[in-house]
Write an enzyme that holds these catalytic residues in place. Sequence first.
Site, mmCIF file in Angstrom:
data_model
loop_
_atom_site.group_PDB
_atom_site.id
_atom_site.type_symbol
_atom_site.label_atom_id
_atom_site.label_comp_id
_atom_site.label_asym_id
_atom_site.label_seq_id
_atom_site.Cartn_x
_atom_site.Cartn_y
_atom_site.Cartn_z
ATOM 1 N N TYR A 159 0.831 -1.205 0.000
ATOM 2 C CA TYR A 159 0.000 0.000 0.000
ATOM 3 C C TYR A 159 0.869 1.260 0.000
ATOM 4 O O TYR A 159 0.661 2.177 -0.808
ATOM 5 C CB TYR A 159 -0.896 -0.037 1.232
ATOM 6 N N ALA A 160 1.847 1.302 0.892
ATOM 7 C CA ALA A 160 2.704 2.484 1.016
ATOM 8 C C ALA A 160 3.499 2.728 -0.262
ATOM 9 O O ALA A 160 3.645 3.873 -0.703
ATOM 10 C CB ALA A 160 3.644 2.327 2.205
#
Length: 255
Positions: A159-160
Amino acid sequence: MPLSRSVQGLTALITGAASGMGLATAELFAREGANVAVTDLSAEGVTEVAARLRAEGFSAEGWGLDVSDPNAIAEVTQAVAQRFGGLDILVNNAGISAFAAVDSEGYEEVWDRAFSILLTAHQRLVRAALPNLRRSQSPRIVNIASTEALGATARDSPYAAAKAGVTGLTRALAVELGKEGVTVNCICPGPILTGMTQGLSEEDRRTFANRRTALRRYGEPEEVAHMTLSLCLPAASYITGAVIPVDGGLMARNA
């Protein structure tokens, strides 16, 4: 001539608009007089949202859209432009949660899905919308990233990394399209009360907000929507390449 602070009559395509920040954005743009193309994976959801907005006297249509499908992106973008006679604003909001430990068995699948929906879809939507944006008098692109792009949490590397890619894509496209007057900006929401955070208990949310944010609370989806609207105003013509946290002071707070 004074710069306008109204999106009246402009057409906005908003992804992930059946719930959360996307829904709040669609409702706000509709109230402000824009033609709103409500898109989401749930065709039933966007149909209901668009019908409700029309019943309230606003201009809105709904399209089911799987942003991981490049053919669907091309078809829906073209349909929106045909329905409203053009396209002025693209809000890349559709997202998913994508958490996995780096050594977990399903990590590769989570990584691929995260990049497909959270990053690759953004550039595909930009590319599909660009011919119509270039004909607009006030072309705006707003990408929704996350404060996870600026400071990560354990087990969220897919996600990051994807969200950090959104900030890079934003800056690169701002430079590339600036000479044509197309502005490209990015919002990084912090802890917001959406479907992604509903699984947390109220006590856990309160503890996190008190410990991490300056305002000591979670944000409301509409608070993110207002920043999106601000970046899409004709008067926001000299703002591009910006990465703006809407996070209650999360990134500013050390202790």
